[in-house]
Design an enzyme around this catalytic site. Sequence first.
Site, PDB file in Angstrom:
ATOM      1  N   ASP A 136      86.372 -34.787  13.228  1.00 23.86           N
ATOM      2  CA  ASP A 136      85.241 -34.780  12.296  1.00 23.86           C
ATOM      3  C   ASP A 136      85.693 -34.776  10.831  1.00 23.86           C
ATOM      4  O   ASP A 136      85.117 -34.080   9.984  1.00 23.86           O
ATOM      5  CB  ASP A 136      84.303 -33.586  12.579  1.00 23.86           C
ATOM      6  CG  ASP A 136      83.712 -33.678  13.979  1.00 23.86           C
ATOM      7  OD1 ASP A 136      83.431 -34.800  14.432  1.00 23.86           O
ATOM      8  OD2 ASP A 136      83.554 -32.625  14.619  1.00 23.86           O
ATOM      9  N   ASN A 195      80.014 -41.726  14.087  1.00 26.42           N
ATOM     10  CA  ASN A 195      79.617 -40.549  14.875  1.00 26.42           C
ATOM     11  C   ASN A 195      78.510 -39.780  14.162  1.00 26.42           C
ATOM     12  O   ASN A 195      78.404 -39.824  12.943  1.00 26.42           O
ATOM     13  CB  ASN A 195      80.836 -39.623  15.050  1.00 26.42           C
ATOM     14  CG  ASN A 195      80.525 -38.409  15.897  1.00 26.42           C
ATOM     15  OD1 ASN A 195      79.857 -38.504  16.938  1.00 26.42           O
ATOM     16  ND2 ASN A 195      80.992 -37.245  15.469  1.00 26.42           N
ATOM     17  N   HIS A 247      77.161 -35.820  13.789  1.00 31.41           N
ATOM     18  CA  HIS A 247      77.667 -34.460  13.999  1.00 31.41           C
ATOM     19  C   HIS A 247      76.572 -33.472  13.582  1.00 31.41           C
ATOM     20  O   HIS A 247      76.033 -33.586  12.475  1.00 31.41           O
ATOM     21  CB  HIS A 247      78.925 -34.282  13.138  1.00 31.41           C
ATOM     22  CG  HIS A 247      79.538 -32.930  13.254  1.00 31.41           C
ATOM     23  ND1 HIS A 247      80.180 -32.497  14.391  1.00 31.41           N
ATOM     24  CD2 HIS A 247      79.600 -31.900  12.368  1.00 31.41           C
ATOM     25  CE1 HIS A 247      80.620 -31.265  14.203  1.00 31.41           C
ATOM     26  NE2 HIS A 247      80.279 -30.877  12.987  1.00 31.41           N
ATOM     27  N   GLU A 269      68.112 -35.810  13.574  1.00 30.15           N
ATOM     28  CA  GLU A 269      69.171 -36.725  14.023  1.00 30.15           C
ATOM     29  C   GLU A 269      68.598 -38.071  14.454  1.00 30.15           C
ATOM     30  O   GLU A 269      69.123 -39.131  14.106  1.00 30.15           O
ATOM     31  CB  GLU A 269      69.927 -36.127  15.218  1.00 30.15           C
ATOM     32  CG  GLU A 269      70.825 -34.961  14.897  1.00 30.15           C
ATOM     33  CD  GLU A 269      71.716 -34.574  16.080  1.00 30.15           C
ATOM     34  OE1 GLU A 269      72.301 -35.461  16.723  1.00 30.15           O
ATOM     35  OE2 GLU A 269      71.816 -33.364  16.372  1.00 30.15           O
ATOM     36  N   ILE A 311      87.630 -36.942  22.793  1.00 28.79           N
ATOM     37  CA  ILE A 311      88.307 -37.370  21.562  1.00 28.79           C
ATOM     38  C   ILE A 311      88.929 -38.741  21.801  1.00 28.79           C
ATOM     39  O   ILE A 311      89.656 -38.940  22.784  1.00 28.79           O
ATOM     40  CB  ILE A 311      89.358 -36.320  21.146  1.00 28.79           C
ATOM     41  CG1 ILE A 311      88.624 -35.041  20.744  1.00 28.79           C
ATOM     42  CG2 ILE A 311      90.217 -36.842  19.992  1.00 28.79           C
ATOM     43  CD1 ILE A 311      89.499 -33.900  20.335  1.00 28.79           C
ATOM     44  N   ARG A 335      94.405 -37.840  30.116  1.00 24.91           N
ATOM     45  CA  ARG A 335      93.729 -38.312  28.904  1.00 24.91           C
ATOM     46  C   ARG A 335      94.252 -39.678  28.449  1.00 24.91           C
ATOM     47  O   ARG A 335      93.501 -40.563  28.077  1.00 24.91           O
ATOM     48  CB  ARG A 335      93.937 -37.282  27.783  1.00 24.91           C
ATOM     49  CG  ARG A 335      93.165 -37.635  26.521  1.00 24.91           C
ATOM     50  CD  ARG A 335      93.416 -36.661  25.413  1.00 24.91           C
ATOM     51  NE  ARG A 335      93.025 -35.298  25.777  1.00 24.91           N
ATOM     52  CZ  ARG A 335      93.095 -34.257  24.966  1.00 24.91           C
ATOM     53  NH1 ARG A 335      93.556 -34.423  23.741  1.00 24.91           N
ATOM     54  NH2 ARG A 335      92.726 -33.064  25.355  1.00 24.91           N
TER      55      ARG A 335
HETATM   56  C1  GAR Z   1      73.718 -34.163  19.422  1.00 26.50           C
HETATM   57  O1  GAR Z   1      73.215 -32.984  18.819  1.00 26.50           O
HETATM   58  C2  GAR Z   1      74.916 -34.672  18.656  1.00 26.50           C
HETATM   59  O2  GAR Z   1      74.829 -34.511  17.265  1.00 26.50           O
HETATM   60  C3  GAR Z   1      75.988 -33.798  19.233  1.00 26.50           C
HETATM   61  O3  GAR Z   1      75.711 -33.728  20.602  1.00 26.50           O
HETATM   62  C4  GAR Z   1      74.298 -33.853  20.799  1.00 26.50           C
HETATM   63  C5  GAR Z   1      74.071 -34.970  21.775  1.00 26.50           C
HETATM   64  O4  GAR Z   1      72.718 -35.009  22.154  1.00 26.50           O
HETATM   65  N1  GAR Z   1      77.296 -34.313  18.987  1.00 26.50           N
HETATM   66  C6  GAR Z   1      78.355 -33.539  18.791  1.00 26.50           C
HETATM   67  O5  GAR Z   1      78.320 -32.334  18.842  1.00 26.50           O
HETATM   68  C7  GAR Z   1      79.643 -34.289  18.530  1.00 26.50           C
HETATM   69  N2  GAR Z   1      80.626 -33.383  18.009  1.00 26.50           N
HETATM   70  P1  GAR Z   1      72.106 -36.303  22.815  1.00 26.50           P
HETATM   71  O6  GAR Z   1      72.995 -36.644  24.014  1.00 26.50           O
HETATM   72  O7  GAR Z   1      70.737 -35.884  23.248  1.00 26.50           O
HETATM   73  O8  GAR Z   1      72.112 -37.383  21.786  1.00 26.50           O
END
Ligand code: GAR
Length: 205
Positions: A148, A110, A112, A177, A95, A68
């Site tokens: 987060d 970010n 979430h 989103e 992370i 990492r």
């Molecule tokens: C989305 O739902 C985003 O909010 C989430 O991953 C997905 C990515 O989708 N992120 C997390 O969970 C971060 N903790 P995408 O690749 O289609 O945008």
Amino acid sequence: MKTKRIIVLISGRGSNMLAIIQNVQSGILKDICTIQSVFSNKSDAAGLHKASKLDIPTHVITSKGKKRKNYNEMLLDWLKKENPDFIILAGYMKILSPEIIREFPKRIINIHPADTLQHQGLHGYDWAFENKLITTKITVHYVDEGLDTGEVIGKKEVDISDCRTIEEIEQKGLNVEHEFYSECLRKVLTGKDGKTQRDLFIYYA
Ligand code: GAR
């Protein structure tokens, strides 16, 4: 106003990334920012192909098989060289090291798929389903050194009372989103404080 240069970090399909690219090319982020590149820690992330097809430069540093610390050092070196105004996480599932976060204070954002006060980490939509929520929230926030825990830019409620499966919740949440992330980015990148935009942003802090 000077156009801001952003780098989008992804790990997978990149549907949020795609929505941001479309908004930069012809939507609410036009003339506000340019996408310097899309970065992934996975060479087979489906979003990379989508970005290339839209003429966005891509860059990969594979995290798999690296310690990492080494991976994050390589990423930090590359980010310093690129020196974007903002780093936008869009389904980036690693992370970031404290060193990266300290190098770009309040310049990493970010999205979430839950209320960050209620659920942190992965699987936000599974959590909403398992807890039989009738509404859930999408949070856009600055990234700090916690998981987060960064300052909230905006939260938006999603009615999931009619969803019967995790897939239905996810689809409804993603639709929100895709619009909401760009709305929040527009507020931040134009220097307007989202906290005064009560029609768009709901605050709980
Ligand atoms: C989305 O739902 C985003 O909010 C989430 O991953 C997905 C990515 O989708 N992120 C997390 O969970 C971060 N903790 P995408 O690749 O289609 O945008």
